[in-house]
Write an enzyme that holds these catalytic residues in place. Structure first.
Site, short mmCIF file in Angstrom:
data_model
loop_
_atom_site.label_atom_id
_atom_site.label_comp_id
_atom_site.label_asym_id
_atom_site.label_seq_id
_atom_site.Cartn_x
_atom_site.Cartn_y
_atom_site.Cartn_z
N ASP A 147 -8.92 5.38 -0.77
CA ASP A 147 -7.87 5.99 -1.60
C ASP A 147 -8.55 6.75 -2.75
OD1 ASP A 147 -8.72 4.04 -3.35
OD2 ASP A 147 -6.70 3.38 -3.90
N TYR B 175 -5.43 5.96 5.66
CA TYR B 175 -5.68 5.02 4.57
C TYR B 175 -4.94 3.70 4.79
CZ TYR B 175 -5.44 2.44 0.33
OH TYR B 175 -5.52 1.39 -0.55
N GLU C 84 0.82 -1.21 0.00
CA GLU C 84 0.00 0.00 0.00
C GLU C 84 0.86 1.26 0.00
OE1 GLU C 84 -3.07 0.23 -0.68
OE2 GLU C 84 -3.56 -1.89 -0.56
N1 ADE Z 1 -4.16 0.73 -5.22
C1 ADE Z 1 -4.11 0.92 -3.88
N2 ADE Z 1 -4.26 -0.23 -3.22
C2 ADE Z 1 -4.38 -1.20 -4.15
C3 ADE Z 1 -4.53 -2.60 -4.09
N3 ADE Z 1 -4.56 -3.24 -2.93
N4 ADE Z 1 -4.63 -3.26 -5.27
C4 ADE Z 1 -4.56 -2.61 -6.43
N5 ADE Z 1 -4.42 -1.30 -6.56
C5 ADE Z 1 -4.32 -0.59 -5.43
#
Ligand code: ADE
Length: 340
Positions: free
Chosen positions: A136, A118, A35
């Site tokens: 997000d 987040y 993340e």
């Molecule tokens: N963008 C942010 N977190 C994500 C995730 N777990 N999978 C794909 N895109 C992402």
């Protein structure tokens, strides 16, 4: 959210989700690393970095024990290097204050360096299966359109409304929805959304009002500043002058000496100022790159010296060693295109 829409989005996710390495075996550590990498960076770019990172630092302990230079080396090219430093510091905090065991509550997670709301919610939802939706940019778009939330996307009021709606959806559903909404935002509910393929179309208020391209309302665009620099590969006896930045956006990254480039630039004046006695000077291909709000053009010169020069705050490093040092993106390009 209409129950059939929840069902539809689940089905859609099961059938359409991308196969991404951080979705395979989710631990708090792997969710944390992925993340953080995914902030500001597209999933396709993150994949090889994530795989290399997990091989080099498979656990909090290995990350906590690694020297910072090595950690930065594995981040080289991803940008926003503070993220790597925070992961390193965070791992050290978990190793010392939590005996190497990842905390499990929102409050404790938020105490760790670099873990914002987040990321804390992502760890709770994806690693521990808790009922919360990490919000997000992708999820913001989906929720803002579905509920037709017209506030400006970065405002505090909007954030509160999104959190309220997100929590409500998750509390009402039997299966977690967070990752499905992220994926929907990444693949379908994009800036120019593919509403025809969207599993949430029937309940989406923005779609009903044909307002899907005006919601969410965005802040004004970043205005890029141009930067032009002359960069010097100053070589003496197979060694080059480099410096590790101790502060600023390029902190902990190595760079060659450089000066601002303008039409009055003169190589002679630079050499005189630095006290360089030149055997040979070669212009190298220009390099373009972007960082934060800057669009940068670098004009490299390779200078072979006859005599050892004063080094100022720089140090000589042997050519093969340069490959192992973490460089800022622009200077790394110069290194690869002009020297190695
Ligand atoms: N963008 C942010 N977190 C994500 C995730 N777990 N999978 C794909 N895109 C992402």
């Amino acid at each position: 959210m209409i129950p059939t829409d929840k069902f539809n989005v689940h089905q859609w996710f099961q059938n359409n989700k991308r196969s991404l390495p951080w979705r395979e075996e989710k631990t708090a550590y792997s969710v944390w690393v992925s993340e953080i990498m995914l902030q500001q960076t597209r999933a396709a770019v993150v994949v090889p970095y994530f795989l290399r990172w997990m091989e080099a630092f498979p656990s909090i302990e290995t990350l906590a024990k690694a020297p910072l230079d090595r950690v930065i080396k594995f981040w080289e090219g991803l940008g926003y290097y503070q993220r790597a430093r925070n992961l390193h510091e965070g791992a050290k905090e978990i190793a010392t204050k939590h005996l190497g065991i990842f905390p499990k509550t929102l409050e404790e997670l938020r105490q760790i360096r670099g873990i914002g709301p987040y990321t804390a919610n992502a760890i709770l939802a994806f690693a521990y299966g808790e009922k919360c939706i990490p919000i997000d940019g992708n999820v913001k778009r989906v929720l803002a359109r579905y509920f037709f939330l017209e506030e400006e996307i970065t405002s505090r009021k909007m954030q509160k409304t999104l959190e309220h709606n997100g929590l409500l959806i998750e509390k009402e559903s039997s299966d977690p929805l967070g990752e499905a909404l992220i994926e929907l935002g990444a693949l379908i509910c994009t800036k120019k959304p593919a509403c025809f393929a969207c599993p949430l179309q029937s309940g989406c208020q923005a779609f009903a009002k044909k307002a899907q391209e005006t919601v969410p309302r965005k802040k004004k665009k970043t205005v890029y500043e141009r930067l032009e620099r002359a960069v010097f590969l100053i070589e003496y006896k197979e060694q080059l002058l480099v410096k590790k930045n101790s502060a600023g956006v390029m902190q902990d990254l190595f760079e060659f000496p450089y000066v601002t480039w303008n039409k009055d630039f003169s190589l002679e004046a630079f050499c005189q100022d630095w006290g360089l006695v030149i055997k040979e000077s070669m212009r190298k291909p220009s390099v373009f790159h972007t960082f934060t709000k800057f669009r940068v053009t670098l004009y490299p010169w390779h200078l072979l010296l006859r005599k050892k020069p004063p080094t100022r705050s720089y140090n000589f490093r042997k050519k093969p060693e340069l490959r192992t040092l973490p460089f800022s993106s622009g200077h790394k390009k110069i290194l690869e295109e002009s020297l190695l």
